[in-house]
Motif scaffolding. Structure first.
Motif, PDB file in Angstrom:
ATOM      1  N   SER A 291       0.833  -1.207   0.000  1.00 43.28           N
ATOM      2  CA  SER A 291       0.000   0.000   0.000  1.00 43.28           C
ATOM      3  C   SER A 291       0.861   1.247   0.000  1.00 43.28           C
ATOM      4  O   SER A 291       0.555   2.226  -0.694  1.00 43.28           O
ATOM      5  N   ALA A 292       1.953   1.220   0.779  1.00 43.41           N
ATOM      6  CA  ALA A 292       2.850   2.382   0.820  1.00 43.41           C
ATOM      7  C   ALA A 292       3.459   2.613  -0.560  1.00 43.41           C
ATOM      8  O   ALA A 292       3.576   3.763  -1.020  1.00 43.41           O
ATOM      9  N   ALA A 293       3.825   1.516  -1.223  1.00 43.08           N
ATOM     10  CA  ALA A 293       4.427   1.646  -2.559  1.00 43.08           C
ATOM     11  C   ALA A 293       3.421   2.267  -3.531  1.00 43.08           C
ATOM     12  O   ALA A 293       3.767   3.122  -4.355  1.00 43.08           O
ATOM     13  N   LEU A 294       2.162   1.836  -3.412  1.00 40.49           N
ATOM     14  CA  LEU A 294       1.113   2.385  -4.273  1.00 40.49           C
ATOM     15  C   LEU A 294       0.978   3.896  -4.027  1.00 40.49           C
ATOM     16  O   LEU A 294       0.911   4.691  -4.964  1.00 40.49           O
ATOM     17  N   CYS A 295       0.956   4.269  -2.742  1.00 49.68           N
ATOM     18  CA  CYS A 295       0.809   5.688  -2.407  1.00 49.68           C
ATOM     19  C   CYS A 295       1.969   6.500  -2.966  1.00 49.68           C
ATOM     20  O   CYS A 295       1.768   7.580  -3.542  1.00 49.68           O
ATOM     21  N   GLU A 296       3.187   5.970  -2.785  1.00 42.14           N
ATOM     22  CA  GLU A 296       4.356   6.725  -3.260  1.00 42.14           C
ATOM     23  C   GLU A 296       4.278   6.900  -4.771  1.00 42.14           C
ATOM     24  O   GLU A 296       4.564   7.971  -5.310  1.00 42.14           O
ATOM     25  N   ASP A 297       3.824   5.825  -5.418  1.00 39.43           N
ATOM     26  CA  ASP A 297       3.730   5.843  -6.865  1.00 39.43           C
ATOM     27  C   ASP A 297       2.698   6.871  -7.346  1.00 39.43           C
ATOM     28  O   ASP A 297       2.945   7.637  -8.282  1.00 39.43           O
ATOM     29  N   LYS A 298       1.560   6.882  -6.673  1.00 38.73           N
ATOM     30  CA  LYS A 298       0.454   7.732  -7.155  1.00 38.73           C
ATOM     31  C   LYS A 298       0.472   9.140  -6.574  1.00 38.73           C
ATOM     32  O   LYS A 298      -0.021  10.080  -7.199  1.00 38.73           O
ATOM     33  N   LEU A 299       1.012   9.276  -5.339  1.00 35.97           N
ATOM     34  CA  LEU A 299       0.910  10.583  -4.676  1.00 35.97           C
ATOM     35  C   LEU A 299       2.226  11.359  -4.672  1.00 35.97           C
ATOM     36  O   LEU A 299       2.265  12.517  -4.255  1.00 35.97           O
ATOM     37  N   GLY A 300       3.303  10.698  -5.087  1.00 34.51           N
ATOM     38  CA  GLY A 300       4.590  11.405  -5.158  1.00 34.51           C
ATOM     39  C   GLY A 300       5.318  11.430  -3.818  1.00 34.51           C
ATOM     40  O   GLY A 300       4.918  10.762  -2.857  1.00 34.51           O
ATOM     41  N   ASP A 301       6.395  12.257  -3.770  1.00 36.02           N
ATOM     42  CA  ASP A 301       7.271  12.300  -2.589  1.00 36.02           C
ATOM     43  C   ASP A 301       6.524  12.586  -1.294  1.00 36.02           C
ATOM     44  O   ASP A 301       6.894  12.113  -0.229  1.00 36.02           O
ATOM     45  N   ASP A 302       5.480  13.395  -1.402  1.00 35.49           N
ATOM     46  CA  ASP A 302       4.781  13.815  -0.189  1.00 35.49           C
ATOM     47  C   ASP A 302       3.653  12.850   0.175  1.00 35.49           C
ATOM     48  O   ASP A 302       2.695  13.228   0.854  1.00 35.49           O
ATOM     49  N   TRP A 303       3.781  11.589  -0.252  1.00 29.75           N
ATOM     50  CA  TRP A 303       2.691  10.634  -0.115  1.00 29.75           C
ATOM     51  C   TRP A 303       2.213  10.461   1.323  1.00 29.75           C
ATOM     52  O   TRP A 303       1.013  10.384   1.573  1.00 29.75           O
ATOM     53  N   ALA A 304       3.148  10.458   2.274  1.00 31.04           N
ATOM     54  CA  ALA A 304       2.753  10.172   3.654  1.00 31.04           C
ATOM     55  C   ALA A 304       1.866  11.302   4.193  1.00 31.04           C
ATOM     56  O   ALA A 304       0.796  11.044   4.768  1.00 31.04           O
ATOM     57  N   ALA A 305       2.308  12.550   3.983  1.00 33.63           N
ATOM     58  CA  ALA A 305       1.525  13.684   4.473  1.00 33.63           C
ATOM     59  C   ALA A 305       0.158  13.715   3.769  1.00 33.63           C
ATOM     60  O   ALA A 305      -0.871  13.989   4.402  1.00 33.63           O
ATOM     61  N   ARG A 306       0.163  13.392   2.474  1.00 30.99           N
ATOM     62  CA  ARG A 306      -1.117  13.441   1.738  1.00 30.99           C
ATOM     63  C   ARG A 306      -2.063  12.347   2.210  1.00 30.99           C
ATOM     64  O   ARG A 306      -3.260  12.574   2.368  1.00 30.99           O
ATOM     65  N   LEU A 307      -1.512  11.181   2.469  1.00 30.54           N
ATOM     66  CA  LEU A 307      -2.357  10.078   2.960  1.00 30.54           C
ATOM     67  C   LEU A 307      -2.939  10.434   4.330  1.00 30.54           C
ATOM     68  O   LEU A 307      -4.122  10.219   4.605  1.00 30.54           O
ATOM     69  N   LEU A 308      -2.083  11.010   5.174  1.00 32.27           N
ATOM     70  CA  LEU A 308      -2.546  11.389   6.514  1.00 32.27           C
ATOM     71  C   LEU A 308      -3.637  12.465   6.441  1.00 32.27           C
ATOM     72  O   LEU A 308      -4.528  12.513   7.290  1.00 32.27           O
ATOM     73  N   GLY A 309      -3.531  13.312   5.411  1.00 31.13           N
ATOM     74  CA  GLY A 309      -4.486  14.415   5.304  1.00 31.13           C
ATOM     75  C   GLY A 309      -5.834  14.013   4.687  1.00 31.13           C
ATOM     76  O   GLY A 309      -6.762  14.810   4.650  1.00 31.13           O
ATOM     77  N   MET A 310      -5.937  12.777   4.184  1.00 27.40           N
ATOM     78  CA  MET A 310      -7.183  12.387   3.498  1.00 27.40           C
ATOM     79  C   MET A 310      -8.324  12.136   4.484  1.00 27.40           C
ATOM     80  O   MET A 310      -8.092  11.535   5.541  1.00 27.40           O
TER      81      MET A 310
END
Ligand SMILES: Nc1ncnc2c1ncn2[C@@H]1O[C@H](COP(=O)(O)OP(=O)(O)OP(=O)(O)O)[C@@H](O)[C@H]1O
Ligand SMILES: [Mg+2]
Length: 560
Positions: A291-310
């Protein structure tokens, strides 16, 4: 303790005569009757004088033998009676002791009249054996110096003394920094003290730039020994050359440290590799890494902050649109909150003190990073891995640049990273995912090496262990740990018996790349005498440089 022949010129005290043995199995010497058997320790460093060569050996066993089995069937009686005389009569003739010796090195015998190669004048692995009845003697101070070198403040550093003598045993620091190294031993044996000693040696000699991940805040500023007395930290000994950074300013200030800066890590530094490494710490399900790999792939470098903000709906929508598993993404997000809550992790960072820390290392300063109260494995693994990845990437690009220009001034400074609890980063699973594993496997291709400090060497991946150049091992009890230390070491079984005789503190077996042969040492005391030695050598260095500059000026004139 044995009296040392300081000048090394007098005859070394004789121990016995060589009587049997083989190159593969080791040699046997008969102990002279006047030498008390109780004085011969396992691991003792002895010399056999052959006709062409001198052989430096370790005592690996001591045996009681008898020339006539009858005497064993009818032994003398109580020593308090007249039979003590009988014991003396038998000793050395009918009963005697045998030393088992493992030849490690050979070196030209200075007394030989045979013409030898120049290569025979430096110690090299013993490939032949001395003849029958060669003399076996104690090694002298001069022998130790010939084999281990002399502490000169630059290339060699005294790490301790042999167990039964008062002469220096040195590490060759140039060789030490060429490979990754390990300091092992169970808790309380003196690993951290040894690490501090060796770091002092490397810093004093400027053989490498050091970054120390100081989980227990004991390297930068003062630490306490077991008696509760304060001992000095590296920045007290080396002043401005060692900067302390911290992940917990309040704790550092509370201890009287004045850190150069507080390190904050931005969430965007987090990579999928970090998530994989933190699987145990975060109790993550296997699918979380996907799932983390998917997020990094789709959301870019800031994937963690973006996922947390959803929001809940946004997450649902993202899962649906990108083909991710909603439950797994939600679980990952809730675990990411644990990282987000770490006080040194920020969603966005205006100014990166991490850049400052890295710039210092590039300038050749040494850095200790204190963790303060952030001692959880989660904090330690995360910070160490993120920072090391950045540094490794930088050193790789520096090295590639140097390969292109071939200009010596572009050659990167060797960087040594000290890491405690190393098995957390280098266990069989993690070693293939972490930068630490990459560094250990690359040797020093990119001028970065590790100093791993660990209580459980068996927890470290075998391939990584086999790349460890110098192993400094204090007492270990667990058989698996002992096996791990001797992985890939020739003569391992002999050395096992030597390792088993180490005291529970301040003694170590040193073997590998930075010493010509394995040696048991009492570790050098880390105390005011040592501080003074380091300070004098440190303050001598600029003086020596200035003296050299004056001399050049005299010879070549002021312009040079
Ligand atoms: N070289 C030394 N000089 C002076 N004291 C030492 C030395 N080595 C060990 N000691 C003493 O032994 C104690 C334990 O050493 P140290 O803290 O280095 O152990 P450790 O192996 O790092 O333990 P842990 O695994 O628990 O961190 C120290 O507090 C100190 O009193
Ligand atoms: Mg320790």
């Amino acid at each position: 303790m044995t009296q040392v022949h300081e000048d090394g010129l007098g005859p070394a005290p004789r121990l016995g005569l060589l009587v049997a043995g083989s190159a593969a199995e080791g040699l046997s010497a008969r102990l002279d009757p006047h030498v008390p058997i109780e004085d011969v320790r396992l691991g003792k460093f002895v010399k056999i004088t052959g006709q062409k060569y001198e052989y430096f050996c370790l005592v690996t066993d001591v045996q009681l033998d008898a020339a006539n089995a009858d005497v064993l069937r009818d032994p003398p009686g109580d020593p308090s009676t007249v039979d003590s005389f009988l014991r003396q009569v038998l000793n050395g003739t009918t009963t005697y002791a045998t030393l088992k010796l493992k030849p490690e090195l050979m070196l030209a015998n200075p007394a030989t009249d045979v013409i030898l190669d120049a290569s025979d004048l430096v110690p090299r692995p013993a490939r032949t054996i001395p003849p029958h009845f060669s003399n076996v003697s104690e090694a002298t101070a001069a022998d130790f110096e010939r084999v281990f070198g002399r502490d000169d403040g630059q290339t060699h550093f005294q790490i301790g003394q042999p167990i039964d003598m008062d002469v220096p045993v040195c590490l060759d620091l140039r060789r030490f920094v060429e490979r990754s190294n390990g300091i092992f031993g169970k808790s309380g044996t003196g690993k951290s003290f040894l690490t501090r000693l060796i770091l002092c040696g490397v810093i004093r000699a400027q053989q490498a730039v050091n970054l120390i991940f100081d989980m227990h805040s004991e390297y930068g500023w003062s630490a306490k020994n077991e008696e509760g007395t304060e001992v000095k930290g590296l920045s007290q000994l080396f002043g401005g050359r060692v900067a302390v950074y911290t992940l917990d300013m309040e704790s550092s200030r509370g201890r009287g440290v004045r850190p150069a800066g507080e390190i904050k890590i931005a969430l965007r530094e987090l990579s999928v590799g970090d998530i994989a490494l933190l699987q145990d710490e975060l109790k993550l399900h296997r699918t979380a890494v996907e799932s983390a790999a998917l997020c990094e792939d789709k959301l870019g470098d800031d994937w963690a902050a973006r996922l947390l903000g959803m929001s809940g709906d946004e997450l649902q929508e993202f899962a649906g649109a990108e083909g991710g598993n909603h439950a797994s993404l939600a679980a990952l997000r809730s675990k990411l909150r644990m990282i987000d809550r770490l006080p040194f992790v920020e969603r966005t960072l205006a100014h990166s003190t991490l850049d400052e820390l890295i710039a210092r290392l590039e300038r050749g300063h040494h850095v200790v990073l204190e963790f303060g109260r952030q001692r959880s494995m989660l904090a330690y693994i995360l910070a160490a891995n993120v920072i090391t990845r950045r540094l490794h990437d930088l050193w790789v690009s520096k090295t590639e640049h140097y390969w292109n220009t071939k200009d010596e001034s572009d050659r990167p400074r060797p960087l040594m990273i000290t890491i405690e609890e190393a098995h957390k980063f280098l266990n069989a699973d993690a070693a293939h995912q972490t930068t630490f594993g990459t560094i250990a496997r690359e040797l020093r291709k990119f001028y970065v090496t590790l100093l791993v400090v660990d209580q459980r060497p068996s927890g470290i991946d075998a391939e990584v262990l086999s790349q460890i150049g110098t192993r400094i091992t204090c007492q270990l009890n667990d058989d698996r740990d002992i096996d791990a230390i001797f992985t890939g070491v020739s003569g391992g079984p002999h050395l096992r018996s030597v390792l088993a005789t180490l005291d529970s503190r301040e003694q170590a077996l040193v073997l590998g790349h930075a010493v010509p042969m394995p040696m048991m040492v009492r570790t050098r005391k880390y105390d005011p005498t040592f501080y003074a030695a380091v300070a004098s050598a440190t303050s001598d260095a600029p003086a020596a440089l200035a003296a050299r500059a004056r001399r050049y000026e005299e010879i070549f004139g002021a312009d040079v």
